[in-house]
Design an enzyme around this catalytic site. Sequence first.
Site, PDB file in Angstrom:
ATOM      1  N   GLY A  46      19.491  64.199  19.728  1.00 31.46           N
ATOM      2  CA  GLY A  46      19.748  64.384  18.309  1.00 31.46           C
ATOM      3  C   GLY A  46      19.604  63.063  17.585  1.00 31.46           C
ATOM      4  O   GLY A  46      19.714  61.991  18.189  1.00 31.46           O
ATOM      5  N   CYS A  88      25.647  57.824  22.341  1.00 31.11           N
ATOM      6  CA  CYS A  88      24.985  57.776  21.041  1.00 31.11           C
ATOM      7  C   CYS A  88      23.907  56.705  21.051  1.00 31.11           C
ATOM      8  O   CYS A  88      24.137  55.601  21.558  1.00 31.11           O
ATOM      9  CB  CYS A  88      26.019  57.492  19.952  1.00 31.11           C
ATOM     10  N   LEU A  89      22.751  57.032  20.487  1.00 32.20           N
ATOM     11  CA  LEU A  89      21.664  56.060  20.406  1.00 32.20           C
ATOM     12  C   LEU A  89      22.059  54.833  19.597  1.00 32.20           C
ATOM     13  O   LEU A  89      21.513  53.752  19.811  1.00 32.20           O
ATOM     14  CB  LEU A  89      20.419  56.721  19.799  1.00 32.20           C
ATOM     15  N   HIS A 130      28.009  66.308  16.568  1.00 36.46           N
ATOM     16  CA  HIS A 130      27.856  64.853  16.687  1.00 36.46           C
ATOM     17  C   HIS A 130      26.947  64.326  15.576  1.00 36.46           C
ATOM     18  O   HIS A 130      27.283  63.341  14.904  1.00 36.46           O
ATOM     19  CB  HIS A 130      27.274  64.525  18.073  1.00 36.46           C
ATOM     20  N   GLU A 131      25.811  64.989  15.376  1.00 35.28           N
ATOM     21  CA  GLU A 131      24.871  64.527  14.356  1.00 35.28           C
ATOM     22  C   GLU A 131      25.411  64.729  12.944  1.00 35.28           C
ATOM     23  O   GLU A 131      25.232  63.868  12.078  1.00 35.28           O
ATOM     24  CB  GLU A 131      23.512  65.211  14.520  1.00 35.28           C
TER      25      GLU A 131
END
Length: 164
Positions: A46, A88-89, A130-131
């Site tokens: 995401g 998370c990115l 999350h997004e």
Amino acid sequence: MAIYNIVEVGDPVLRQKANPVKNINSSIHKLLKNMADTMYDAKGVGLAAPQIGISKRVVVVDIGEGLLELINPRIIKASGQETDTEGCLSIPGTLGQVPRASKIQVQALNRNGEQVEYHVKGFMARAVQHELDHLDGILFIDKAESLRKQFEDVVLENKAKAKG
């Protein structure tokens, strides 16, 4: 194909409430495409526009079941709860145990400006929540019951280098 730089924790855009998209046009279509390319390149599931420094309420998600594009999304119903591991990115190397609703109903606009509604559960529900949190300046570390550094990848890389 354009790959954006992913901003990391500490960048103020990650803590701001993203602006609604007023007009869905070719620039939004390009943003959706480039966000998907960036997500796939980073091997994520995401990506929210604030994660690439753009304060717009736009999200892409693909947990391996096909790309979901959400413009101005909002959760209209949530039920159940499960806690699971998230990363998370924008916060590389950190994992956390995060409680989330196990089922959600989300409304959004698609790339054609049509209102769409999805009923999702499990990992897809977790990824979408999350997004969507990113659109309100919330990071998974804010909700995590516990956090840990991700060392497994480093260990595997070092083993591979030692063999090489």
